[in-house]
Design a protein around this motif. Structure first.
Motif, mmCIF file in Angstrom:
data_model
loop_
_atom_site.group_PDB
_atom_site.id
_atom_site.type_symbol
_atom_site.label_atom_id
_atom_site.label_comp_id
_atom_site.label_asym_id
_atom_site.label_seq_id
_atom_site.Cartn_x
_atom_site.Cartn_y
_atom_site.Cartn_z
ATOM 1 N N LYS A 125 0.870 -1.169 0.000
ATOM 2 C CA LYS A 125 0.000 0.000 0.000
ATOM 3 C C LYS A 125 0.908 1.219 0.000
ATOM 4 O O LYS A 125 1.595 1.493 0.981
ATOM 5 N N THR A 126 0.935 1.930 -1.105
ATOM 6 C CA THR A 126 1.902 3.014 -1.251
ATOM 7 C C THR A 126 1.505 4.235 -0.440
ATOM 8 O O THR A 126 0.326 4.533 -0.265
ATOM 9 N N ALA A 127 2.515 4.946 0.036
ATOM 10 C CA ALA A 127 2.307 6.199 0.754
ATOM 11 C C ALA A 127 2.537 7.369 -0.194
ATOM 12 O O ALA A 127 3.274 7.255 -1.182
ATOM 13 N N GLN A 128 1.912 8.496 0.101
ATOM 14 C CA GLN A 128 2.155 9.698 -0.690
ATOM 15 C C GLN A 128 3.566 10.197 -0.417
ATOM 16 O O GLN A 128 4.050 10.153 0.716
ATOM 17 N N ASP A 129 4.217 10.648 -1.467
ATOM 18 C CA ASP A 129 5.581 11.131 -1.344
ATOM 19 C C ASP A 129 5.613 12.635 -1.586
ATOM 20 O O ASP A 129 5.143 13.102 -2.635
ATOM 21 N N PRO A 130 6.151 13.420 -0.649
ATOM 22 C CA PRO A 130 6.167 14.886 -0.814
ATOM 23 C C PRO A 130 6.892 15.339 -2.065
ATOM 24 O O PRO A 130 6.541 16.356 -2.660
ATOM 25 N N THR A 131 7.895 14.586 -2.491
ATOM 26 C CA THR A 131 8.661 14.962 -3.682
ATOM 27 C C THR A 131 8.147 14.290 -4.956
ATOM 28 O O THR A 131 8.740 14.441 -6.012
ATOM 29 N N GLN A 132 7.051 13.527 -4.808
ATOM 30 C CA GLN A 132 6.393 12.881 -5.954
ATOM 31 C C GLN A 132 7.310 11.937 -6.721
ATOM 32 O O GLN A 132 7.215 11.814 -7.946
ATOM 33 N N ARG A 133 8.175 11.251 -5.997
ATOM 34 C CA ARG A 133 8.990 10.216 -6.640
ATOM 35 C C ARG A 133 8.108 9.034 -7.016
ATOM 36 O O ARG A 133 7.227 8.634 -6.246
ATOM 37 N N PRO A 134 8.307 8.437 -8.170
ATOM 38 C CA PRO A 134 7.522 7.265 -8.545
ATOM 39 C C PRO A 134 7.836 6.082 -7.637
ATOM 40 O O PRO A 134 8.967 5.937 -7.163
ATOM 41 N N PHE A 135 6.831 5.231 -7.421
ATOM 42 C CA PHE A 135 7.004 4.014 -6.637
ATOM 43 C C PHE A 135 7.041 2.854 -7.622
ATOM 44 O O PHE A 135 6.068 2.596 -8.334
ATOM 45 N N ILE A 136 8.179 2.144 -7.651
ATOM 46 C CA ILE A 136 8.408 1.100 -8.639
ATOM 47 C C ILE A 136 8.661 -0.235 -7.943
ATOM 48 O O ILE A 136 9.447 -0.314 -6.999
ATOM 49 N N VAL A 137 8.012 -1.282 -8.426
ATOM 50 C CA VAL A 137 8.349 -2.652 -8.036
ATOM 51 C C VAL A 137 9.010 -3.301 -9.238
ATOM 52 O O VAL A 137 8.432 -3.359 -10.327
ATOM 53 N N GLN A 138 10.229 -3.788 -9.041
ATOM 54 C CA GLN A 138 10.996 -4.374 -10.135
ATOM 55 C C GLN A 138 11.183 -5.866 -9.909
ATOM 56 O O GLN A 138 11.529 -6.296 -8.812
ATOM 57 N N THR A 139 10.949 -6.654 -10.965
ATOM 58 C CA THR A 139 11.153 -8.097 -10.905
ATOM 59 C C THR A 139 12.118 -8.495 -12.017
ATOM 60 O O THR A 139 12.658 -7.634 -12.715
ATOM 61 N N GLY A 140 12.298 -9.777 -12.214
ATOM 62 C CA GLY A 140 13.206 -10.224 -13.256
ATOM 63 C C GLY A 140 12.708 -9.942 -14.654
ATOM 64 O O GLY A 140 13.500 -9.935 -15.602
ATOM 65 N N GLU A 141 11.404 -9.677 -14.805
ATOM 66 C CA GLU A 141 10.819 -9.499 -16.132
ATOM 67 C C GLU A 141 10.481 -8.055 -16.479
ATOM 68 O O GLU A 141 10.402 -7.704 -17.657
ATOM 69 N N GLY A 142 10.261 -7.225 -15.498
ATOM 70 C CA GLY A 142 9.870 -5.856 -15.816
ATOM 71 C C GLY A 142 9.677 -5.000 -14.582
ATOM 72 O O GLY A 142 10.112 -5.367 -13.475
ATOM 73 N N ARG A 143 9.013 -3.877 -14.799
ATOM 74 C CA ARG A 143 8.786 -2.907 -13.729
ATOM 75 C C ARG A 143 7.302 -2.593 -13.627
ATOM 76 O O ARG A 143 6.611 -2.465 -14.641
ATOM 77 N N VAL A 144 6.838 -2.456 -12.390
ATOM 78 C CA VAL A 144 5.448 -2.111 -12.121
ATOM 79 C C VAL A 144 5.443 -0.759 -11.424
ATOM 80 O O VAL A 144 5.992 -0.618 -10.328
ATOM 81 N N ARG A 145 4.833 0.221 -12.070
ATOM 82 C CA ARG A 145 4.775 1.568 -11.483
ATOM 83 C C ARG A 145 3.410 1.782 -10.838
ATOM 84 O O ARG A 145 2.375 1.626 -11.479
ATOM 85 N N ALA A 146 3.435 2.114 -9.563
ATOM 86 C CA ALA A 146 2.195 2.351 -8.830
ATOM 87 C C ALA A 146 1.626 3.713 -9.179
ATOM 88 O O ALA A 146 2.359 4.692 -9.263
#
Length: 204
Positions: free
Chosen positions: A52-73
């Motif tokens: 469950k992602t938190a809000q980021d004051p600097t608006q950095r993207p939240f990324i989950v990376q696996t062996g196959e690709g990237r998931v951007r929240a």
């Protein structure tokens, strides 16, 4: 073996990342949490997590990376599971965007209630997310009793006269017997087992 966060084959654990995002690690999971000035990154090596992602004051993207690709929240709550040469993602709230490592032009947007699987070369089309996909994590109230919502934790029929009753609290929904027992103590209902795997929730 060198991952920052690990769980054993009989362990599940919850933790909070540096930015305040909440993570639930399923059994036999290994991952790193990395953050810098440009992004918030979770590198998953093995297993499954619910975030469950938190809000980021600097608006950095939240990324989950696996062996196959990237998931951007995209401001969301979702699960990611590292399979054998595949990744499966399920979205519970908001949306995510999937990008492949080798084919960055191939993307997939998954909205709440959808799931998708991808490997290094292809992304499946979105499909409905079965509610039981996140059953190993906990469910936190309040929510209301209904056959549709109860499918998230057990195969159960809810009588019409008890649907809509409010429930509050936190439940380990990988232990359905205990949840059902607690339910009958907290609400004016009784649980009748039709089979080992099917229950009926009725007025007390």
């Amino acid at each position: 073996m060198l991952a920052q966060q690990r769980t054993s084959i009989r362990e599940r654990r919850s933790l909070r990342s540096y930015d305040g995002s909440q993570l639930a690690l399923n059994a036999d999971t290994a991952l790193d949490i990395r953050s810098d000035s440009k992004q918030r990154l979770i590198q998953v090596y093995r297993g499954e997590m619910l975030v469950k992602t938190a809000q980021d004051p600097t608006q950095r993207p939240f990324i989950v990376q696996t062996g196959e690709g990237r998931v951007r929240a995209l401001g969301t709550r979702f699960s990611a599971r590292q399979l054998t040469e595949q990744t499966r993602v399920g979205v519970l709230q908001a949306a995510v965007e999937v990008n492949l490592h080798q084919h960055v032009e191939r993307t997939l947007r998954l909205n709440a209630g959808e799931q998708g699987t991808f490997d290094r070369d292809a992304v499946d089309v979105a499909s409905p997310l079965p509610l039981y996909r996140a059953c190993w994590a906990s469910m936190t109230g309040g929510w209301t009793l209904s056959s549709k919502s109860w499918d998230a934790i057990a195969l159960a029929y809810c009588a019409a006269s008890v649907q809509g009753l409010s429930i509050s609290g936190a439940f380990r929904i990988d232990d359905t017997d205990t949840v059902l027992e607690n339910l009958s103590q907290a609400l004016p209902v009784r649980v009748h087992y039709l089979t080992r795997y099917w229950a009926s929730i009725e007025p007390a």
